[in-house]
Design an enzyme around this catalytic site. Structure first.
Site, PDB file in Angstrom:
ATOM      1  N   GLU A  79      70.924  30.310  70.422  1.00  0.00           N
ATOM      2  CA  GLU A  79      69.852  29.317  70.297  1.00  0.00           C
ATOM      3  C   GLU A  79      69.090  29.499  68.983  1.00  0.00           C
ATOM      4  O   GLU A  79      68.323  28.628  68.596  1.00  0.00           O
ATOM      5  CB  GLU A  79      68.880  29.438  71.480  1.00  0.00           C
ATOM      6  CG  GLU A  79      69.470  28.952  72.782  1.00  0.00           C
ATOM      7  CD  GLU A  79      68.488  29.060  73.936  1.00  0.00           C
ATOM      8  OE1 GLU A  79      67.420  29.688  73.763  1.00  0.00           O
ATOM      9  OE2 GLU A  79      68.807  28.522  75.010  1.00  0.00           O
TER      10      GLU A  79
ATOM     11  N   GLY B 227      80.145  37.037  60.405  1.00  0.00           N
ATOM     12  CA  GLY B 227      80.064  38.468  60.110  1.00  0.00           C
ATOM     13  C   GLY B 227      78.653  38.920  59.793  1.00  0.00           C
ATOM     14  O   GLY B 227      77.693  38.227  60.133  1.00  0.00           O
ATOM     15  N   ALA B 228      78.553  40.095  59.120  1.00  0.00           N
ATOM     16  CA  ALA B 228      77.250  40.753  58.924  1.00  0.00           C
ATOM     17  C   ALA B 228      76.546  40.826  60.281  1.00  0.00           C
ATOM     18  O   ALA B 228      75.412  40.382  60.447  1.00  0.00           O
ATOM     19  CB  ALA B 228      76.408  40.023  57.878  1.00  0.00           C
TER      20      ALA B 228
ATOM     21  N   SER C 273      68.762  37.707  61.729  1.00  0.00           N
ATOM     22  CA  SER C 273      69.618  36.832  60.934  1.00  0.00           C
ATOM     23  C   SER C 273      70.327  37.684  59.893  1.00  0.00           C
ATOM     24  O   SER C 273      69.735  38.622  59.347  1.00  0.00           O
ATOM     25  CB  SER C 273      68.765  35.770  60.230  1.00  0.00           C
ATOM     26  OG  SER C 273      69.515  35.165  59.191  1.00  0.00           O
TER      27      SER C 273
ATOM     28  N   GLY D 245      71.895  40.098  67.528  1.00  0.00           N
ATOM     29  CA  GLY D 245      72.015  38.720  68.022  1.00  0.00           C
ATOM     30  C   GLY D 245      73.469  38.379  68.305  1.00  0.00           C
ATOM     31  O   GLY D 245      73.817  37.891  69.394  1.00  0.00           O
ATOM     32  N   HIS D 246      74.331  38.679  67.336  1.00  0.00           N
ATOM     33  CA  HIS D 246      75.770  38.439  67.550  1.00  0.00           C
ATOM     34  C   HIS D 246      76.285  39.287  68.713  1.00  0.00           C
ATOM     35  O   HIS D 246      77.108  38.834  69.518  1.00  0.00           O
ATOM     36  CB  HIS D 246      76.573  38.825  66.305  1.00  0.00           C
ATOM     37  CG  HIS D 246      76.211  38.084  65.054  1.00  0.00           C
ATOM     38  ND1 HIS D 246      75.591  38.684  63.995  1.00  0.00           N
ATOM     39  CD2 HIS D 246      76.405  36.778  64.696  1.00  0.00           C
ATOM     40  CE1 HIS D 246      75.415  37.797  63.017  1.00  0.00           C
ATOM     41  NE2 HIS D 246      75.898  36.645  63.419  1.00  0.00           N
TER      42      HIS D 246
ATOM     43  N   ARG E  26      70.861  36.860  57.033  1.00  0.00           N
ATOM     44  CA  ARG E  26      70.150  36.672  55.760  1.00  0.00           C
ATOM     45  C   ARG E  26      68.928  37.586  55.638  1.00  0.00           C
ATOM     46  O   ARG E  26      68.412  37.756  54.529  1.00  0.00           O
ATOM     47  CB  ARG E  26      69.749  35.215  55.579  1.00  0.00           C
ATOM     48  CG  ARG E  26      70.935  34.316  55.262  1.00  0.00           C
ATOM     49  CD  ARG E  26      70.499  32.920  54.838  1.00  0.00           C
ATOM     50  NE  ARG E  26      71.635  32.097  54.455  1.00  0.00           N
ATOM     51  CZ  ARG E  26      72.414  31.439  55.302  1.00  0.00           C
ATOM     52  NH1 ARG E  26      72.191  31.515  56.592  1.00  0.00           N
ATOM     53  NH2 ARG E  26      73.430  30.714  54.866  1.00  0.00           N
TER      54      ARG E  26
ATOM     55  N   HIS F 117      74.753  41.560  63.775  1.00  0.00           N
ATOM     56  CA  HIS F 117      73.526  42.236  64.204  1.00  0.00           C
ATOM     57  C   HIS F 117      73.418  42.080  65.726  1.00  0.00           C
ATOM     58  O   HIS F 117      74.308  41.501  66.364  1.00  0.00           O
ATOM     59  CB  HIS F 117      72.314  41.667  63.465  1.00  0.00           C
ATOM     60  CG  HIS F 117      72.216  40.157  63.507  1.00  0.00           C
ATOM     61  ND1 HIS F 117      72.107  39.447  64.685  1.00  0.00           N
ATOM     62  CD2 HIS F 117      72.248  39.234  62.515  1.00  0.00           C
ATOM     63  CE1 HIS F 117      72.031  38.159  64.422  1.00  0.00           C
ATOM     64  NE2 HIS F 117      72.140  37.996  63.112  1.00  0.00           N
TER      65      HIS F 117
ATOM     66  N   GLN G  46      80.433  25.249  54.868  1.00  0.00           N
ATOM     67  CA  GLN G  46      79.114  25.029  55.443  1.00  0.00           C
ATOM     68  C   GLN G  46      78.000  25.571  54.550  1.00  0.00           C
ATOM     69  O   GLN G  46      76.835  25.571  54.935  1.00  0.00           O
ATOM     70  CB  GLN G  46      79.021  25.574  56.871  1.00  0.00           C
ATOM     71  CG  GLN G  46      79.025  27.074  57.005  1.00  0.00           C
ATOM     72  CD  GLN G  46      79.171  27.467  58.467  1.00  0.00           C
ATOM     73  OE1 GLN G  46      80.229  27.298  59.072  1.00  0.00           O
ATOM     74  NE2 GLN G  46      78.092  27.974  59.064  1.00  0.00           N
TER      75      GLN G  46
HETATM   76  P1  AMP Z   1      76.293  33.273  62.079  1.00  0.00           P
HETATM   77  O1  AMP Z   1      77.080  34.526  61.859  1.00  0.00           O
HETATM   78  O2  AMP Z   1      74.931  33.301  61.457  1.00  0.00           O
HETATM   79  O3  AMP Z   1      77.066  32.017  61.802  1.00  0.00           O
HETATM   80  O4  AMP Z   1      75.987  33.233  63.634  1.00  0.00           O
HETATM   81  C1  AMP Z   1      77.011  33.328  64.577  1.00  0.00           C
HETATM   82  C2  AMP Z   1      76.445  33.065  65.935  1.00  0.00           C
HETATM   83  O5  AMP Z   1      75.429  34.039  66.226  1.00  0.00           O
HETATM   84  C3  AMP Z   1      75.768  31.689  66.038  1.00  0.00           C
HETATM   85  O6  AMP Z   1      76.076  31.135  67.304  1.00  0.00           O
HETATM   86  C4  AMP Z   1      74.317  32.034  65.919  1.00  0.00           C
HETATM   87  O7  AMP Z   1      73.473  31.097  66.543  1.00  0.00           O
HETATM   88  C5  AMP Z   1      74.258  33.374  66.633  1.00  0.00           C
HETATM   89  N1  AMP Z   1      73.061  34.116  66.250  1.00  0.00           N
HETATM   90  C6  AMP Z   1      72.638  34.373  64.982  1.00  0.00           C
HETATM   91  N2  AMP Z   1      71.454  35.024  65.014  1.00  0.00           N
HETATM   92  C7  AMP Z   1      71.129  35.185  66.326  1.00  0.00           C
HETATM   93  C8  AMP Z   1      70.016  35.768  67.012  1.00  0.00           C
HETATM   94  N3  AMP Z   1      68.998  36.325  66.366  1.00  0.00           N
HETATM   95  N4  AMP Z   1      70.026  35.745  68.372  1.00  0.00           N
HETATM   96  C9  AMP Z   1      71.054  35.169  69.044  1.00  0.00           C
HETATM   97  N5  AMP Z   1      72.123  34.597  68.466  1.00  0.00           N
HETATM   98  C10 AMP Z   1      72.159  34.596  67.120  1.00  0.00           C
END
Ligand code: AMP
Length: 280
Positions: free
Chosen positions: A149, A32-33, A186, A37-38, A188, A35, A62
């Site tokens: 990635e 969640g949260a 991110s 990237g997701h 974060r 952005h 985790q």
């Molecule tokens: P998370 O919510 O941080 O666990 O991330 C979920 C998925 O989104 C994971 O596969 C991450 O690698 C991907 N992710 C997070 N940040 C980015 C980003 N800036 N660009 C591309 N994928 C991302």
């Protein structure tokens, strides 16, 4: 608005109907949260599968640090709004007992790959990842899964786990999405104080400079100390690791003798940032 499903029995019923119709199911696991990237993963999944499930689960296993888990941003309503334009079929937001019911006693551990980089600094983190991800694969019935990635080591670890356990899910990696100033997106980043946020892009810039030097024959032995000094000068409090590793298998390298990845984790403004870039 996209439908939200919160229990695995309801998800199973939906997925069974799709499978019966011969549809290819894609999953994008997230905490969640959301952005851009997701959202780039959701978009790739939309193009690569008949049905797309985005999962949102802040996986306690985790997190190696209780305050990190507590402070982790939770923005479900906004997440659903952000996903609305992407044609996702279901957002799966399991309650904790859907993932870890009473008596849950299983942990999946990948050897080797999880002992380096983030694994060396976040004990138990990857076990949490490799325990929840196969559960999400099984609960969603995924044929394909998209990962960023941005978390390069996680991508390698998940690939290894899926191959080792014969899980028939194709794991697809997508490029890191960045802010205009170069900071990797991110969840974060939301926790960065304003002054730290302004300084944070130095991490990517310093890594970019190292990548260029490596491409011209430079060695990590000569590049790491000045890079760490540059990061300290830019306002970073601590560099956890700054390493060159084989893009495939993550063997430690000193120079660019095969396709490689430069990976870093560093602290600024009380937040731990990670980044990585391809080299050569
Ligand atoms: P998370 O919510 O941080 O666990 O991330 C979920 C998925 O989104 C994971 O596969 C991450 O690698 C991907 N992710 C997070 N940040 C980015 C980003 N800036 N660009 C591309 N994928 C991302």
């Amino acid at each position: 608005m996209t439908e939200i499903i919160r229990d695995k029995a309801a998800l199973r019923a939906r997925v069974t109907a799709w499978k019966r119709a011969g549809e290819v199911i894609g999953v994008v696991p997230t905490m969640g949260a959301l952005h851009e990237g997701h959202l780039s993963l959701a978009q790739a999944a939309r193009a690569g599968a008949d049905r797309v499930i985005v999962t949102i689960f802040v996986n306690p296993r985790q997190f190696n640090n209780p305050s990190d888990l507590e402070n982790y941003p939770r923005t479900e309503h906004q997440d659903a709004e952000k996903l609305a334009p992407f044609g996702v079929d279901v957002i799966y937001v399991p309650g904790p007992s859907e993932i870890y019911p009473d008596g849950f006693a299983t942990s999946v551990h990948v050897e080797g790959l999880t002992e380096i980089l983030c694994g060396a600094f976040r004990p138990g983190h990857f076990d949490g990842v490799t325990t929840v991800v196969p559960k999400l694969f099984l609960q969603t019935g995924a044929d394909k899964a998209w990962f960023g990635e941005k978390d390069y080591q996680q991508l390698q670890v998940v690939r290894r786990m899926a191959a080792d356990l014969d899980i028939p899910v194709e794991v697809i990696g997508c490029p890191t999405v960045r802010e205009p100033d170069g900071l990797a997106l991110s969840s974060r980043n939301l926790l960065l104080p304003a002054d730290a946020r302004a300084k944070a892009p130095a991490l990517g810039h310093v890594m970019q400079g190292m990548a260029e030097a490596l491409a011209q024959g430079g060695t990590m032995a000569e590049l790491v100390a000045p890079a760490e000094a540059a990061l300290a000068g830019a306002g970073f409090d601590k560099v956890e690791y700054l390493e060159l590793r084989a893009a495939d298998g993550l063997a430690l390298l000193d120079r660019l003798d095969r396709p490689a990845r430069l990976l870093a984790a560093a602290w600024i403004g009380g937040v731990r940032l990670i980044d990585n870039i391809a080299v050569g």
